[in-house]
Design an enzyme around this catalytic site. Structure first.
Site, PDB file in Angstrom:
ATOM      1  N   ASN A  29       0.884  -1.166   0.000  1.00 31.88           N
ATOM      2  CA  ASN A  29       0.000   0.000   0.000  1.00 31.88           C
ATOM      3  C   ASN A  29       0.918   1.211   0.000  1.00 31.88           C
ATOM      4  O   ASN A  29       1.522   1.527   1.014  1.00 31.88           O
ATOM      5  CB  ASN A  29      -0.897  -0.019   1.250  1.00 31.88           C
ATOM      6  CG  ASN A  29      -1.692   1.279   1.402  1.00 31.88           C
ATOM      7  OD1 ASN A  29      -1.743   2.093   0.477  1.00 31.88           O
ATOM      8  ND2 ASN A  29      -2.307   1.461   2.565  1.00 31.88           N
TER       9      ASN A  29
ATOM     10  N   LYS B 244       0.195   4.257  -0.244  1.00 33.12           N
ATOM     11  CA  LYS B 244      -0.400   5.461   0.388  1.00 33.12           C
ATOM     12  C   LYS B 244      -0.162   6.678  -0.519  1.00 33.12           C
ATOM     13  O   LYS B 244      -0.247   6.548  -1.723  1.00 33.12           O
ATOM     14  CB  LYS B 244       0.154   5.632   1.797  1.00 33.12           C
ATOM     15  CG  LYS B 244      -0.006   4.349   2.626  1.00 33.12           C
ATOM     16  CD  LYS B 244       0.277   4.512   4.082  1.00 33.12           C
ATOM     17  CE  LYS B 244       0.044   3.162   4.784  1.00 33.12           C
ATOM     18  NZ  LYS B 244       0.167   3.246   6.234  1.00 33.12           N
TER      19      LYS B 244
ATOM     20  N   HIS C 220      -9.316   1.658   4.684  1.00 33.15           N
ATOM     21  CA  HIS C 220      -8.051   1.766   5.418  1.00 33.15           C
ATOM     22  C   HIS C 220      -8.241   2.692   6.625  1.00 33.15           C
ATOM     23  O   HIS C 220      -9.004   3.657   6.560  1.00 33.15           O
ATOM     24  CB  HIS C 220      -6.945   2.296   4.495  1.00 33.15           C
ATOM     25  CG  HIS C 220      -5.593   2.167   5.107  1.00 33.15           C
ATOM     26  ND1 HIS C 220      -5.103   3.094   6.001  1.00 33.15           N
ATOM     27  CD2 HIS C 220      -4.651   1.195   5.001  1.00 33.15           C
ATOM     28  CE1 HIS C 220      -3.905   2.698   6.395  1.00 33.15           C
ATOM     29  NE2 HIS C 220      -3.610   1.551   5.817  1.00 33.15           N
TER      30      HIS C 220
ATOM     31  N   GLU D 186      -6.516   4.997   7.747  1.00 33.00           N
ATOM     32  CA  GLU D 186      -6.249   6.416   7.484  1.00 33.00           C
ATOM     33  C   GLU D 186      -7.453   7.090   6.840  1.00 33.00           C
ATOM     34  O   GLU D 186      -7.718   8.267   7.083  1.00 33.00           O
ATOM     35  CB  GLU D 186      -4.978   6.551   6.614  1.00 33.00           C
ATOM     36  CG  GLU D 186      -3.728   6.245   7.427  1.00 33.00           C
ATOM     37  CD  GLU D 186      -2.628   5.537   6.667  1.00 33.00           C
ATOM     38  OE1 GLU D 186      -2.625   5.572   5.420  1.00 33.00           O
ATOM     39  OE2 GLU D 186      -1.754   4.932   7.329  1.00 33.00           O
TER      40      GLU D 186
ATOM     41  N   GLU E  33      -5.395  -4.719  10.394  1.00 37.34           N
ATOM     42  CA  GLU E  33      -4.328  -3.752  10.656  1.00 37.34           C
ATOM     43  C   GLU E  33      -4.592  -3.038  11.978  1.00 37.34           C
ATOM     44  O   GLU E  33      -5.366  -2.077  12.021  1.00 37.34           O
ATOM     45  CB  GLU E  33      -4.271  -2.708   9.539  1.00 37.34           C
ATOM     46  CG  GLU E  33      -4.018  -3.283   8.167  1.00 37.34           C
ATOM     47  CD  GLU E  33      -3.405  -2.258   7.230  1.00 37.34           C
ATOM     48  OE1 GLU E  33      -2.351  -2.546   6.688  1.00 37.34           O
ATOM     49  OE2 GLU E  33      -3.969  -1.165   7.067  1.00 37.34           O
TER      50      GLU E  33
ATOM     51  N   GLY F 253       2.852   2.222  10.824  1.00 35.93           N
ATOM     52  CA  GLY F 253       3.852   3.276  10.700  1.00 35.93           C
ATOM     53  C   GLY F 253       4.563   3.603  12.003  1.00 35.93           C
ATOM     54  O   GLY F 253       5.258   4.609  12.105  1.00 35.93           O
TER      55      GLY F 253
ATOM     56  N   SER G 216       3.568  -2.260  10.279  1.00 39.07           N
ATOM     57  CA  SER G 216       5.021  -2.403  10.478  1.00 39.07           C
ATOM     58  C   SER G 216       5.539  -3.792  10.109  1.00 39.07           C
ATOM     59  O   SER G 216       6.446  -4.313  10.753  1.00 39.07           O
ATOM     60  CB  SER G 216       5.397  -2.052  11.924  1.00 39.07           C
ATOM     61  OG  SER G 216       5.068  -0.703  12.204  1.00 39.07           O
TER      62      SER G 216
HETATM   63  P1  13P Z   1       3.223   0.293   7.664  1.00 38.04           P
HETATM   64  O1  13P Z   1       3.681  -0.995   7.048  1.00 38.04           O
HETATM   65  O2  13P Z   1       3.985   1.486   7.192  1.00 38.04           O
HETATM   66  O3  13P Z   1       3.116   0.191   9.151  1.00 38.04           O
HETATM   67  O4  13P Z   1       1.724   0.528   7.123  1.00 38.04           O
HETATM   68  C1  13P Z   1       0.807  -0.494   7.190  1.00 38.04           C
HETATM   69  C2  13P Z   1      -0.395  -0.108   6.423  1.00 38.04           C
HETATM   70  O5  13P Z   1      -1.111   0.801   6.797  1.00 38.04           O
HETATM   71  C3  13P Z   1      -0.686  -0.846   5.187  1.00 38.04           C
HETATM   72  O6  13P Z   1      -1.953  -0.541   4.716  1.00 38.04           O
END
Ligand code: 13P
Length: 248
Positions: free
Chosen positions: A9, A11, A94, A96, A164, A170, A210
């Site tokens: 992803n 982002k 997601h 976010e 997640e 992150g 992560s």
């Molecule tokens: P990270 O791998 O950067 O923690 O992000 C995970 C994520 O949100 C994948 O959709």
């Protein structure tokens, strides 16, 4: 029995030019990969990435999709627009999007139904925040996200769920493999109760948060974990490829 699926992803990262550079570096590194490999990229990268992955095993994904066919929805992208480019997968819900853009279980459900109706394969994200976890609300939150997010859905063939935990995204903090396995097992049991044993048995559920080369093998060894949704580590070809090739 369930084919592992590792998806990146990206982002809001990579211009189209940078995207092509990343894909060109990635392609030879994942040429012999056993899991299914997907890159979910920003809308503006889709055409360029589609061309760059041609002839490789990498599949194309987007990061969201509108619930409506077309019309007055400024800033949204329709399923037909994605399909015309050749997009196969789409991330929905997601954390976010839920956190910053008002996405709810209801809007997730609407987007999900649209994706399925249009033949896109949804990667639906669920997960608890740190506060919810600390208040022992993880199961309650996941139950609501799953039951409301998947309301009226009958066919799970093309669906992938990504668990997640928001506190692991992150942050460098990963759920332990045992913990992630247990929580994903809970999600599977929820699916079993509502949609039946066959659906629960064949549904692929990823872990996300992560995930990186150093923990991929351990996470992927877990019985309930069928793949990963990778954020930060998907932006580096070597790291993403190491996760894809977790078996060595
Ligand atoms: P990270 O791998 O950067 O923690 O992000 C995970 C994520 O949100 C994948 O959709």
């Amino acid at each position: 029995m369930r084919k592992p699926i590792i998806a990146g992803n990206w982002k809001m990262n990579k211009t189209a030019k940078e995207a092509v550079e990343l894909i060109n570096e990635l392609k030879p590194l994942v040429a012999k990969s056993k899991p299914e490999v997907v890159v979910c990229v920003p809308y503006t990268d889709l055409w360029a990435v589609k061309e760059a992955i041609a002839g490789s095993k990498i599949k194309l994904g987007a990061e969201n999709v509108a619930w409506a066919d077309s019309g007055a929805f400024t800033g949204e992208i329709s399923a037909d627009m994605l399909k015309e480019i050749g997009v196969e997968y789409v991330i929905i819900g997601h954390s976010e999007r839920r956190q910053y853009f008002g996405e709810t279980d209801e809007s997730v459900n609407m987007r999900l139904k649209q994706a399925l109706a249009k033949g896109l394969k949804p990667i639906v994200c669920v997960g608890e925040t740190l506060t919810e976890r600390e208040k022992n609300k993880t199961k309650r939150v996941l139950k609501k996200q799953v039951l409301e997010g998947f309301k009226d859905v009958v066919d799970f063939t093309d669906i992938v769920i990504a668990y997640e935990p928001v506190w692991a995204i992150g942050t460098g903090k990963t759920a332990t493999a045992e913990d992630a396995n247990k929580t994903i097992g809970y999600i599977r049991s929820l699916v079993k109760k509502t949609w039946g044993a066959e659906v629960a048995k064949s549904l692929r559920i990823q872990y996300g948060g992560s995930m990186k080369p150093s923990n991929a093998k351990e996470l992927m060894a877990m019985r309930n974990i069928d793949g990963g949704l990778i954020g930060g580590a998907a932006l580096k070809a070597q790291d993403f490829a190491s996760i894809v090739n977790y078996k060595g």
